[in-house]
Design a protein around this motif. Structure first.
Motif, PDB file in Angstrom:
ATOM      1  N   ASP A 127       0.833  -1.208   0.000  1.00 25.86           N
ATOM      2  CA  ASP A 127       0.000   0.000   0.000  1.00 25.86           C
ATOM      3  C   ASP A 127       0.863   1.251   0.000  1.00 25.86           C
ATOM      4  N   ALA A 128       1.932   1.238   0.811  1.00 27.54           N
ATOM      5  CA  ALA A 128       2.803   2.409   0.876  1.00 27.54           C
ATOM      6  C   ALA A 128       3.515   2.631  -0.454  1.00 27.54           C
ATOM      7  N   ALA A 129       3.965   1.549  -1.091  1.00 28.67           N
ATOM      8  CA  ALA A 129       4.637   1.677  -2.382  1.00 28.67           C
ATOM      9  C   ALA A 129       3.677   2.178  -3.452  1.00 28.67           C
ATOM     10  N   GLY A 130       2.428   1.725  -3.369  1.00 27.91           N
ATOM     11  CA  GLY A 130       1.444   2.157  -4.346  1.00 27.91           C
ATOM     12  C   GLY A 130       1.103   3.626  -4.242  1.00 27.91           C
ATOM     13  N   LEU A 131       1.299   4.212  -3.061  1.00 22.61           N
ATOM     14  CA  LEU A 131       0.976   5.626  -2.883  1.00 22.61           C
ATOM     15  C   LEU A 131       1.809   6.521  -3.789  1.00 22.61           C
ATOM     16  N   VAL A 132       3.040   6.114  -4.060  1.00 23.91           N
ATOM     17  CA  VAL A 132       3.931   6.945  -4.866  1.00 23.91           C
ATOM     18  C   VAL A 132       4.267   6.298  -6.205  1.00 23.91           C
ATOM     19  N   GLY A 133       3.567   5.206  -6.522  1.00 24.60           N
ATOM     20  CA  GLY A 133       3.737   4.607  -7.844  1.00 24.60           C
ATOM     21  C   GLY A 133       5.035   3.851  -8.025  1.00 24.60           C
ATOM     22  N   ILE A 134       5.550   3.218  -6.955  1.00 27.29           N
ATOM     23  CA  ILE A 134       6.787   2.454  -7.106  1.00 27.29           C
ATOM     24  C   ILE A 134       6.550   0.961  -6.904  1.00 27.29           C
ATOM     25  N   ALA A 135       5.296   0.564  -6.863  1.00 30.38           N
ATOM     26  CA  ALA A 135       4.994  -0.842  -6.674  1.00 30.38           C
ATOM     27  C   ALA A 135       5.444  -1.639  -7.891  1.00 30.38           C
ATOM     28  N   ALA A 136       5.766  -2.903  -7.642  1.00 26.40           N
ATOM     29  CA  ALA A 136       6.195  -3.778  -8.735  1.00 26.40           C
ATOM     30  C   ALA A 136       5.032  -4.019  -9.688  1.00 26.40           C
ATOM     31  N   PRO A 137       5.321  -4.278 -10.971  1.00 26.14           N
ATOM     32  CA  PRO A 137       4.242  -4.539 -11.930  1.00 26.14           C
ATOM     33  C   PRO A 137       3.377  -5.695 -11.468  1.00 26.14           C
ATOM     34  N   GLY A 138       2.083  -5.539 -11.566  1.00 25.33           N
ATOM     35  CA  GLY A 138       1.159  -6.582 -11.159  1.00 25.33           C
ATOM     36  C   GLY A 138       0.201  -6.895 -12.289  1.00 25.33           C
ATOM     37  N   THR A 139      -1.089  -6.797 -12.000  1.00 30.15           N
ATOM     38  CA  THR A 139      -2.090  -7.099 -13.010  1.00 30.15           C
ATOM     39  C   THR A 139      -2.798  -5.835 -13.491  1.00 30.15           C
ATOM     40  N   ASP A 140      -2.218  -4.675 -13.257  1.00 30.64           N
ATOM     41  CA  ASP A 140      -2.781  -3.424 -13.751  1.00 30.64           C
ATOM     42  C   ASP A 140      -2.190  -3.103 -15.123  1.00 30.64           C
ATOM     43  N   TYR A 141      -3.037  -2.676 -16.035  1.00 32.83           N
ATOM     44  CA  TYR A 141      -2.618  -2.341 -17.394  1.00 32.83           C
ATOM     45  C   TYR A 141      -3.020  -0.906 -17.706  1.00 32.83           C
ATOM     46  N   VAL A 142      -2.291  -0.296 -18.639  1.00 33.53           N
ATOM     47  CA  VAL A 142      -2.669   1.024 -19.131  1.00 33.53           C
ATOM     48  C   VAL A 142      -2.791   0.943 -20.650  1.00 33.53           C
ATOM     49  N   LYS A 143      -3.970   1.300 -21.164  1.00 34.54           N
ATOM     50  CA  LYS A 143      -4.245   1.232 -22.599  1.00 34.54           C
ATOM     51  C   LYS A 143      -5.171   2.385 -22.983  1.00 34.54           C
ATOM     52  N   ARG A 144      -5.345   2.541 -24.298  1.00 32.50           N
ATOM     53  CA  ARG A 144      -6.267   3.560 -24.795  1.00 32.50           C
ATOM     54  C   ARG A 144      -7.580   2.904 -25.219  1.00 32.50           C
ATOM     55  N   VAL A 145      -8.683   3.533 -24.841  1.00 32.14           N
ATOM     56  CA  VAL A 145     -10.003   3.024 -25.215  1.00 32.14           C
ATOM     57  C   VAL A 145     -10.268   3.377 -26.681  1.00 32.14           C
ATOM     58  N   ILE A 146     -10.509   2.354 -27.483  1.00 30.60           N
ATOM     59  CA  ILE A 146     -10.822   2.551 -28.904  1.00 30.60           C
ATOM     60  C   ILE A 146     -12.318   2.382 -29.151  1.00 30.60           C
ATOM     61  N   GLY A 147     -12.923   1.423 -28.477  1.00 29.65           N
ATOM     62  CA  GLY A 147     -14.351   1.177 -28.662  1.00 29.65           C
ATOM     63  C   GLY A 147     -15.076   1.065 -27.337  1.00 29.65           C
ATOM     64  N   VAL A 148     -16.250   1.691 -27.257  1.00 27.14           N
ATOM     65  CA  VAL A 148     -17.104   1.617 -26.066  1.00 27.14           C
ATOM     66  C   VAL A 148     -18.281   0.697 -26.383  1.00 27.14           C
ATOM     67  N   PRO A 149     -19.105   0.360 -25.394  1.00 26.39           N
ATOM     68  CA  PRO A 149     -20.202  -0.584 -25.642  1.00 26.39           C
ATOM     69  C   PRO A 149     -21.062  -0.211 -26.857  1.00 26.39           C
ATOM     70  N   GLY A 150     -21.281  -1.207 -27.722  1.00 21.71           N
ATOM     71  CA  GLY A 150     -22.088  -1.003 -28.929  1.00 21.71           C
ATOM     72  C   GLY A 150     -21.293  -0.619 -30.155  1.00 21.71           C
ATOM     73  N   ASP A 151     -20.031  -0.220 -29.989  1.00 27.22           N
ATOM     74  CA  ASP A 151     -19.210   0.186 -31.134  1.00 27.22           C
ATOM     75  C   ASP A 151     -18.830  -1.016 -31.990  1.00 27.22           C
ATOM     76  N   HIS A 152     -18.792  -0.796 -33.305  1.00 25.03           N
ATOM     77  CA  HIS A 152     -18.303  -1.796 -34.249  1.00 25.03           C
ATOM     78  C   HIS A 152     -16.891  -1.389 -34.657  1.00 25.03           C
ATOM     79  N   VAL A 153     -15.893  -2.117 -34.168  1.00 27.31           N
ATOM     80  CA  VAL A 153     -14.482  -1.776 -34.378  1.00 27.31           C
ATOM     81  C   VAL A 153     -13.881  -2.765 -35.371  1.00 27.31           C
ATOM     82  N   VAL A 154     -13.253  -2.224 -36.423  1.00 33.63           N
ATOM     83  CA  VAL A 154     -12.758  -3.069 -37.508  1.00 33.63           C
ATOM     84  C   VAL A 154     -11.352  -2.638 -37.894  1.00 33.63           C
ATOM     85  N   CYS A 155     -10.517  -3.591 -38.206  1.00 35.01           N
ATOM     86  CA  CYS A 155      -9.223  -3.331 -38.833  1.00 35.01           C
ATOM     87  C   CYS A 155      -9.094  -4.268 -40.031  1.00 35.01           C
ATOM     88  N   CYS A 156      -8.878  -3.711 -41.165  1.00 40.53           N
ATOM     89  CA  CYS A 156      -8.739  -2.270 -41.410  1.00 40.53           C
ATOM     90  C   CYS A 156      -9.491  -1.954 -42.687  1.00 40.53           C
TER      91      CYS A 156
END
Length: 287
Positions: A127-156
């Motif tokens: 918890d203390a490490a997480g306060l300043v963002g120095i915790a070891a990599p776990g199961t948290d991911y960072v990504k960009r949202v491309i499609g929200v519910p109902g969207d039809h996403v196609v490539c390409c």
């Protein structure tokens, strides 16, 4: 006998231990004041530290949290070692939008469910490490949202662009320089309550494209989203906000999304109503 003029009457002995009335009542305790001030300083310091820690924990739990970027999957928007601030309350006031950079937990969806350490000391350290963002990599991911519910996403499309509800995205402002939008083709309608997410470094990102065999065909549940990354705070040379790219503000996306999200039952219901009206008219004509 004549009195001796130089003789003085006997005086009472002087008590050297008696208090001097000219001194202030509290001056006799002066030597103890430094000790009292010292105790007061440490007590006040302890109160300040505890209050600051409590405030930080509350902020982390409900308002904002620091995360560290462990990999290059979001280059060049986010670089390895960047510290980002993630708002946990923004989605209490608005829905998740296309183009948002989000932090989400993959536990139970992309990754096996995890349990916190049973050792209370280890939990406190995490918890203390997480306060300043120095915790070891776990199961948290960072990504960009491309499609929200109902969207039809196609490539390409024929120009090699990703399309959302038939509207092509112009991604050159945020994906890795000179990278193609995707090396892998896909065609998906995002299920209710889920999101299609991708990294900005499309050649080096483990994202929805490569999880299509998972539940939700690679999409993540909205409930797994921790919050939205809105500013890079470290290193100072990279201090900047994390805006939504202009391509996600195209009016056509929203209009097309409304059509794509229209449930089939609406059309069926409309057909049924039209059919019932037609039969009614026929019966009236027969009469």
């Amino acid at each position: 006998m004549a009195a001796d003029p130089d003789a003085q009457p006997d005086a009472s002995p002087v008590d050297d231990t008696a208090p001097d009335e000219s001194e202030a009542p509290g001056e006799t305790e002066a030597p103890e004041q430094p000790s009292k001030r010292k105790r007061s300083f440490w007590r006040d310091l302890a109160v300040i530290v505890v209050a600051a820690l409590a405030l930080t924990i509350v902020l982390k739990a409900f308002v904002v949290q620091v995360f560290s970027i462990p990999s290059g999957s979001m280059e060049n928007t986010l670089l390895p070692g960047d510290r980002i601030l993630v708002s946990k309350i923004v989605y209490d006031f608005r829905s998740i939008q296309r183009g948002d950079v989000v932090v989400f937990s993959g536990a139970g969806s992309w990754d096996p469910a995890t349990q916190p350490p049973s050792n209370p000391v280890l939990r406190l350290w995490d918890d203390a490490a997480g306060l300043v963002g120095i915790a070891a990599p776990g199961t948290d991911y960072v990504k960009r949202v491309i499609g929200v519910p109902g969207d039809h996403v196609v490539c390409c499309d024929l120009q090699g662009r990703i399309t959302v509800n038939g509207v092509p995205l112009s991604e050159s402002s945020y994906i890795y320089p000179n990278a193609v939008p995707s090396q892998k083709t896909f065609d998906i309608t995002v299920p209710p309550g889920r999101l299609w997410v991708m990294g900005d470094n499309r050649a080096d990102s483990d994202d929805s494209r490569y999880r299509t065999s998972f539940p939700g065909r690679g999409t993540i549940p909205e409930s797994a989203v921790v919050g939205r990354a809105f500013v890079v705070i470290w290193p100072l040379s990279r201090w900047s906000d994390v805006p939504i790219p202009e391509t996600f503000k195209q009016a056509g996306l929203t209009a097309a999304s409304a059509v794509a999200a229209a449930p089939p039952v609406t059309l069926a219901g409309g057909t049924a109503v039209a059919g019932a009206a037609f039969l009614t008219l026929r019966r009236r004509r027969r009469r």
